[in-house]
Design a protein around this motif. Structure first.
Motif, PDB file in Angstrom:
ATOM      1  N   GLU A  20      36.562  68.442  46.211  1.00 32.91           N
ATOM      2  CA  GLU A  20      35.390  67.575  46.056  1.00 32.91           C
ATOM      3  C   GLU A  20      35.514  66.331  46.924  1.00 32.91           C
ATOM      4  O   GLU A  20      34.555  65.908  47.586  1.00 32.91           O
ATOM      5  N   LEU A  57      29.171  75.063  40.311  1.00 33.24           N
ATOM      6  CA  LEU A  57      27.798  75.547  40.366  1.00 33.24           C
ATOM      7  C   LEU A  57      27.282  75.509  41.815  1.00 33.24           C
ATOM      8  O   LEU A  57      27.545  74.540  42.544  1.00 33.24           O
ATOM      9  N   PRO A  58      26.567  76.543  42.218  1.00 32.50           N
ATOM     10  CA  PRO A  58      26.095  76.612  43.608  1.00 32.50           C
ATOM     11  C   PRO A  58      24.847  75.778  43.849  1.00 32.50           C
ATOM     12  O   PRO A  58      23.771  76.302  44.182  1.00 32.50           O
ATOM     13  N   THR A  59      24.962  74.471  43.679  1.00 33.74           N
ATOM     14  CA  THR A  59      23.823  73.610  43.950  1.00 33.74           C
ATOM     15  C   THR A  59      23.541  73.597  45.455  1.00 33.74           C
ATOM     16  O   THR A  59      24.429  73.891  46.272  1.00 33.74           O
ATOM     17  N   LYS A  60      22.339  73.231  45.804  1.00 26.53           N
ATOM     18  CA  LYS A  60      21.942  73.182  47.213  1.00 26.53           C
ATOM     19  C   LYS A  60      22.853  72.244  47.992  1.00 26.53           C
ATOM     20  O   LYS A  60      23.274  72.558  49.116  1.00 26.53           O
ATOM     21  N   ASP A  61      23.178  71.098  47.411  1.00 24.62           N
ATOM     22  CA  ASP A  61      24.016  70.112  48.101  1.00 24.62           C
ATOM     23  C   ASP A  61      25.432  70.629  48.311  1.00 24.62           C
ATOM     24  O   ASP A  61      26.019  70.449  49.386  1.00 24.62           O
ATOM     25  N   THR A  62      25.999  71.260  47.271  1.00 25.59           N
ATOM     26  CA  THR A  62      27.372  71.771  47.383  1.00 25.59           C
ATOM     27  C   THR A  62      27.463  72.875  48.431  1.00 25.59           C
ATOM     28  O   THR A  62      28.390  72.901  49.249  1.00 25.59           O
ATOM     29  N   GLN A  96      27.473  84.314  42.028  1.00 24.20           N
ATOM     30  CA  GLN A  96      26.726  83.219  42.656  1.00 24.20           C
ATOM     31  C   GLN A  96      27.641  82.054  43.039  1.00 24.20           C
ATOM     32  O   GLN A  96      27.454  80.914  42.625  1.00 24.20           O
ATOM     33  N   PRO A  98      29.349  79.230  45.552  1.00 26.61           N
ATOM     34  CA  PRO A  98      28.621  78.224  46.353  1.00 26.61           C
ATOM     35  C   PRO A  98      28.821  78.363  47.868  1.00 26.61           C
ATOM     36  O   PRO A  98      29.242  77.414  48.545  1.00 26.61           O
TER      37      PRO A  98
END
Length: 257
Positions: A20, A57-62, A96, A98
């Motif tokens: 991170e 979690l596969p967020t758009k930002d990550t 799913q 990231p």
């Protein structure tokens, strides 16, 4: 070493907190890249493999941060005439993860698929990675290869197998009592094959997954279930790969032979 005969240095990023921090700071990224390339040149490696295992979690930002970091790494690596490869989970699509697989494939020289550990040691007993799901499983090796080859040219893919499995302690409904114990293929072949000396020992090759399953009871009365990859299951999987024009394979060998 890559299946292409290249000697590659692997960078393993496994700590979530460190990853991170790295993804959010380009200064850290550049320091890591420069130090890694210096090591690669010092010890005459031909290039790098990046194994970034990020369970978030596969967020758009990550997803964007990971792609940006890997592309930055690739650009600097290739600028020094070094080979650049990325290792990705076999269950990337199913769970799913990231990663923007198509984008990663576009700037990488090679993508290595870790086709093992579909069933985790801390989860339900099951095959290392079932060839076909049948009615018992919700995803399989065949679907995984189809998913990857839709986005990455087959000639860029290398499939990595692990000649190992897990021994789970289970109850009478086959539910795990604790995390499974990793076993090498040689462990299984030496202790339970071919005579299968344990109590109530039953061994069979599953028709759909093509992997071996052994159930037995130990001296304390505890039931066990073992699933593992062996030469015959690998033959079935590599045969399937050839139908998809994927001819590059490798093995996760550390401690497993």
């Amino acid at each position: 070493t890559s299946i292409t005969g290249r000697k590659l240095l692997t960078v393993r990023l496994m700590n979530e907190d460190i990853t991170e921090s790295l993804l959010s700071n380009t200064t850290y990224q550049e320091a890591l890249i420069n130090e890694t390339l210096a090591l690669s040149q010092q010890y005459n490696f031909d290039g790098l493999v990046i194994d970034l295992e990020h369970s978030v979690l596969p967020t758009k930002d990550t997803v964007a941060e990971i792609s940006s970091f890997l592309e930055f790494f690739a650009t600097k690596t290739q600028a020094q005439d070094q080979y650049f490869a990325v290792a990705l989970y076999g269950d990337t699509f199913y769970r799913q993860r990231p990663y923007d697989v198509e984008k990663i494939g576009s700037f990488s020289d090679e993508v290595l698929i870790m086709a093992y550990d579909f069933h985790k040691s801390y989860g339900e007993p099951g095959p290392n990675f079932p060839l076909f799901k049948g009615k018992a499983y919700s995803y399989d090796f065949a679907t995984m290869i189809n998913d990857f080859t839709k986005l990455i040219p087959a000639q860029k893919l290398t499939v990595l197998f692990g000649l190992f499995g897990y021994d789970w302690s289970v109850d009478d409904k086959n539910r795990p009592a604790k995390a499974g114990k990793a076993l090498t293929l040689s462990n299984v072949e030496g202790a339970l094959l071919p005579k299968c000396p344990a109590l109530n020992c039953k061994k069979e090759r599953d028709n759909f997954t093509h992997e071996m399953n052994i159930s037995y009871t130990d001296n304390s009365g505890q039931r066990h279930s073992i699933w593992y990859e062996d030469i015959l299951s690998l033959q079935a999987k590599t045969s399937y790969l050839s139908t998809k024009r994927v001819f590059s394979i490798g093995y996760w060998a550390y401690g497993y032979y």
